[in-house]
Design a protein around this motif. Structure first.
Motif, PDB file in Angstrom:
ATOM      1  N   ASN A 207     -27.164  -9.488   5.095  1.00  0.00           N
ATOM      2  CA  ASN A 207     -26.051  -8.504   5.445  1.00  0.00           C
ATOM      3  C   ASN A 207     -26.499  -6.994   4.898  1.00  0.00           C
ATOM      4  N   CYS A 254     -25.795 -16.184  18.527  1.00  0.00           N
ATOM      5  CA  CYS A 254     -26.846 -16.574  17.607  1.00  0.00           C
ATOM      6  C   CYS A 254     -28.117 -16.038  18.283  1.00  0.00           C
ATOM      7  N   CYS A 276     -30.242 -14.757  10.119  1.00  0.00           N
ATOM      8  CA  CYS A 276     -29.482 -13.258  10.333  1.00  0.00           C
ATOM      9  C   CYS A 276     -28.045 -13.262   9.703  1.00  0.00           C
ATOM     10  N   HIS A 278     -24.782 -14.219  10.906  1.00  0.00           N
ATOM     11  CA  HIS A 278     -23.878 -13.996  11.738  1.00  0.00           C
ATOM     12  C   HIS A 278     -23.023 -15.441  11.562  1.00  0.00           C
ATOM     13  N   ASN A 281     -21.440 -15.526   8.006  1.00  0.00           N
ATOM     14  CA  ASN A 281     -20.305 -14.534   7.914  1.00  0.00           C
ATOM     15  C   ASN A 281     -19.154 -14.736   8.625  1.00  0.00           C
ATOM     16  N   LYS A 282     -19.150 -15.654   9.782  1.00  0.00           N
ATOM     17  CA  LYS A 282     -17.883 -15.959  10.438  1.00  0.00           C
ATOM     18  C   LYS A 282     -17.152 -17.169  10.299  1.00  0.00           C
TER      19      LYS A 282
ATOM     20  N   ALA B 292     -27.289  -9.252  10.815  1.00  0.00           N
ATOM     21  CA  ALA B 292     -26.438 -10.099  11.482  1.00  0.00           C
ATOM     22  C   ALA B 292     -26.681  -9.699  13.183  1.00  0.00           C
ATOM     23  N   ARG B 293     -26.944 -11.159  13.685  1.00  0.00           N
ATOM     24  CA  ARG B 293     -27.561 -11.147  15.354  1.00  0.00           C
ATOM     25  C   ARG B 293     -28.613  -9.964  15.430  1.00  0.00           C
ATOM     26  N   TRP B 334     -16.764  -9.034  17.828  1.00  0.00           N
ATOM     27  CA  TRP B 334     -17.896  -9.038  16.506  1.00  0.00           C
ATOM     28  C   TRP B 334     -18.944  -8.157  16.920  1.00  0.00           C
TER      29      TRP B 334
END
Lengths: 410, 380
Positions: A207, A254, A276, A278, A281-282, B292-293, B334
């Motif tokens: 991040n 993703c 990554c 994601h 994080n969620k 992220a992503r 998001w």
């Protein structure tokens, strides 16, 4: 009538006002009062009234103080000198009221009462003092155990995210790495001897809360090699909560499509996960980073001047960065230090004045550069690797080193 | 290189007294480095160091971190203007003493974080902060505090003021800091010139001060103060050439090659570039540093020039609001701004925001062709 009608306008509105802050400092400081005057003049004339800094400093140091002078000293004598003192922050920007009060007391006595907490690189920035106060300020902060940060063509003050102190994503000890490197490289930090500045930032996970990939020559980013840990009960709880749509918000977002959700069970093809963050994080309660942790090391980020802005790019895909309590500070992170010193040596040898290491690597060619660095390393493998690039070259202008010559009779 | 540099910085001192005094006195304390963070970690953070399990955002600006031990750490985050008086910092410290066992921290985006181990202290602290005008927010799907540079408050190369732009934009977007109303995170940055202290180019929205006229050369002082070869080498586009004026070594600028970067001014004080009439602000979108992503990426230009219009820069705040509204309307949950634009296309983004597309939007620097559309992919 107010002498600063334009700045007064910026005291209105809900967001905290920097003008109010300067005025608060102005209750005790003539420097702060004249700052209002000079900045108001800039607002009126739409131009800065600060002069190019002369180089000022404290004895034995070539860094840590930024010289600044007003171009209107007769009009605003309080800001005739307006030097900045960079004080090395604590890793993770953690403080107690007692330790910060030490700095505030010194600054109220010897400076303007204005600060930047913090500067872009990470230092505590004490904003606005005169040349005569620099030595006494240094003596005072040193007595309390504080030191100056970097400036100029040196190692700039390393900084990091909050890391393992308060974050479950932290895969490396960002605070210890930052403290250790800062204290190990004090000479490089205080006495500029590089072609240009060199910044080190450490983030605990991809991040990258400290923006190392955009803001530092050497970006150290925590990552993991093994599998994402899944808590199936918590997955079910997230699904049942109705707060998150696992198919749309997790699986379909993703980037490598390495996940599947059949309505009850989440499966992950970890071999195709690019780390990554994601999904983690969620759903932090259900998904956790792996346990085989280390860092991806990237090199070369910088702002536009001179050769254009660059993000850092991978130089070591994975480096273990464990430090044991038994090791001395000098011994900790020996592999990282080996890499850093090899990078400096190659850059220092051929880098031009004001050439950042990213620009130097571009000029030399990343292939040649990594080979040169690798030759100086025993522990760390910096030989060319496919993870260093987004894709192989798409032009045929190849500088071949090796070739065959026809030999008769063979 | 090393020796030359050492010599260079020694000679640069305007105060050479330290040479006359000889060696440093023995009692002088130097090179202590950074203080040990372990002295300043909240006991709950120290105890659970590296053993955190998960976190939740309880509401905008309030985080809960839970350790494997079951210990809990509450964080209350407020926005600050970065430029803080000692008076305000002392106020924060008094609150830290009252609610947080005297522990406090700052974030890399100039927020202040109060660290609490007891839930029942959270609301009284928030109440006290709000009453004093310090906004609690900036977590999760909010517009976070704007990282920024020095501007007219302290910098000599600035093309605009940073603090005033931040104040104006954050006043306008205040609701998005204190309430979670955006599709995803929105990170903004302001830099007052192309030097970009603070990696402005990797934010969702970047506000960048720009110069638009070539530097003026003060021939009278040039040779006395500036090193001519260093100044020539400072220019990315090779626009600076040697010249002779009145029989003295001087410099000239090839106007067509100057893109107003200001690198020459950093190398040579006698080439001031600031120009009240032409300096202003450009706006860029779609950058990010998080992995992220999508991969980290730089922002792209959307508004090449807006005038400096202090104290409130209304043209800038309006343009930023337009971008934020299009983001809210079209982004999926998001999605970051750049990811949304990647999905809907730049043409749609320009159409929905109403910004004019000009020749300035088409890159003409190194490797510009990498940004061309080499395809028949067009949305009609």
């Amino acid at each position: 009538m107010s002498k600063s009608p334009m700045l007064d306008e910026l005291e209105k509105g809900p967001w905290p006002s920097f003008v109010s802050e300067i005025k608060k400092a102005g209750k005790i400081s003539a420097t702060a009062r004249d700052t209002i005057g000079q900045v108001e003049k800039s607002y009126r004339e739409k131009v800065t009234h600060w002069k190019h800094g002369g180089v000022v400093g404290v004895r034995g140091y070539g860094a840590g103080v930024i010289g600044r002078y007003s171009d209107s000293p007769e009009e605003f004598p309080g800001v005739a000198h307006f030097h900045t003192v960079r004080v090395n922050q604590v890793s993770g920007l953690v403080y107690t009221s007692e330790c910060l009060t030490e700095i505030l007391d010194i600054w109220d006595k010897r400076g303007s009462g204005m600060t930047n907490l913090h500067g872009s690189t990470g230092d505590m920035v004490l904003l606005g003092t005169s040349s005569e106060q620099l030595e006494p300020i240094f003596t005072d902060i040193a007595e309390k155990g504080w030191d100056l940060g970097g400036s100029g063509s040196d190692l700039r003050t390393p900084s990091c995210c909050i890391g393992p102190a308060r974050c479950e994503f932290a895969m490396i000890d960002t605070l210890e790495i930052t403290r250790n490197l800062t204290n190990y490289y004090q000479d490089e930090l205080h006495r500029p001897a590089f072609p240009y500045k060199f910044k080190i930032k450490t983030s605990g996970c991809p991040n990258d809360c400290v923006a190392s990939i955009a803001r530092s020559d050497l970006s150290i980013i925590g990552t993991w090699k093994d599998d994402i840990r899944i808590d199936e009960t918590e997955i079910s709880n997230y699904a049942a909560s109705g707060n998150i749509d696992i198919l749309r918000e997790i699986v379909m977002m993703c980037p490598t499509q390495c996940m599947d959700w059949d309505g009850e069970k989440l499966t992950i093809d970890n071999s195709n996960c690019v780390r990554c963050m994601h999904c983690i994080n969620k759903m932090p309660k259900a998904l956790r980073v792996g346990v085989e942790t280390g860092a991806t090391i990237l090199l070369g980020a910088k702002a536009p001047i001179v050769e254009g802005a660059m993000l850092s790019s991978v130089i070591v895909p994975f480096m273990e960065l464990n430090a044991s309590e038994e090791e001395d500070d000098d011994e900790k992170f020996a592999n990282l230090k080996e890499l850093i010193e090899a990078l400096w040596e190659v850059w220092d040898e051929d880098g031009k004045n004001k050439e950042r290491i990213g620009e130097f690597m571009e000029r030399m060619g990343k292939g040649e550069f990594t080979i040169a660095v690798n030759e100086l390393c025993d522990e760390v493998d910096v030989a060319p690797k496919v993870d260093m690039i987004a894709y192989p070259r798409d032009n045929p202008y190849i500088f071949y080193d090796e070739y065959y010559e026809e030999v008769e009779d063979e | 290189m090393l020796i030359l540099n050492n010599l260079y910085y020694c000679l640069k001192f305007d105060n050479l007294n330290f040479l006359k005094k000889g060696k440093m006195t023995e009692e002088r304390i130097t090179d202590q480095g950074t203080k040990d963070y372990r002295e300043f970690l909240h006991p709950v953070m120290l105890k659970n160091y590296g053993k955190w399990k998960y976190h939740e955002i309880l509401k905008p600006g309030v985080l809960l971190h839970v350790a494997e031990s079951g210990d809990k750490m509450y964080t209350v985050r407020i926005g600050s203007p970065r430029l803080l008086s000692t008076e305000s910092i002392r106020y924060f410290l008094s609150l830290a003493d009252k609610y947080c066992d005297s522990y406090i921290r700052w974030t890399t985006r100039n927020n202040v974080e109060f660290l609490l181990d007891k839930e029942d202290k959270v609301e009284p602290l928030i109440q006290e902060l709000n009453d004093a005008g310090w906004p609690v927010g900036g977590t999760g799907r909010t517009a976070s505090n704007i990282v920024h540079t020095q501007g007219w408050v302290h910098c000599h190369t600035s093309a605009t003021d940073a603090s005033g732009l931040v104040k104006s934009v954050m006043d306008d977007l205040f609701e998005y800091f204190v309430e979670e109303k955006l599709p995803g995170k929105l990170k903004m940055a302001v830099a007052c010139c192309l030097n970009m202290c603070g990696a402005v180019l990797a934010s969702d929205i970047s506000i960048l001060g720009i110069h638009r006229r070539i530097p003026r050369i003060d021939y009278h002082l040039l040779g006395q103060i500036c090193e001519i070869p260093t100044t020539i080498a400072a220019c990315p586009t090779g626009a600076i050439r040697q010249d002779v004026v009145d029989g003295k070594k001087a410099l000239k600028i090839v106007e067509d090659q100057c893109m107003y970067g200001g690198a020459c001014y950093t190398a040579c004080p006698n080439m001031p570039i600031a120009d009240p009439l032409n300096d202003g602000v450009s706006i860029w979108v779609g950058g990010k540093v998080s992995n992220a992503r999508s991969k980290p990426t730089f922002t792209k230009l959307v508004v090449p020039y807006l005038p400096n219009n202090p104290p409130r820069w209304p043209e800038v705040t309006e343009a930023v609001r337009t971008i934020v509204e299009v983001y809210i309307k079209y982004a999926k949950k998001w999605e970051r701004l750049g990811e949304m634009i990647e999905r809907i296309g730049w043409a749609r983004f320009f159409k929905e925001t109403g910004f004019e597309f000009t020749k300035y939007h088409i890159d003409d620097y190194k490797l510009a062709t990498k940004s061309y559309n080499n395809s028949a992919h067009i949305r009609f």
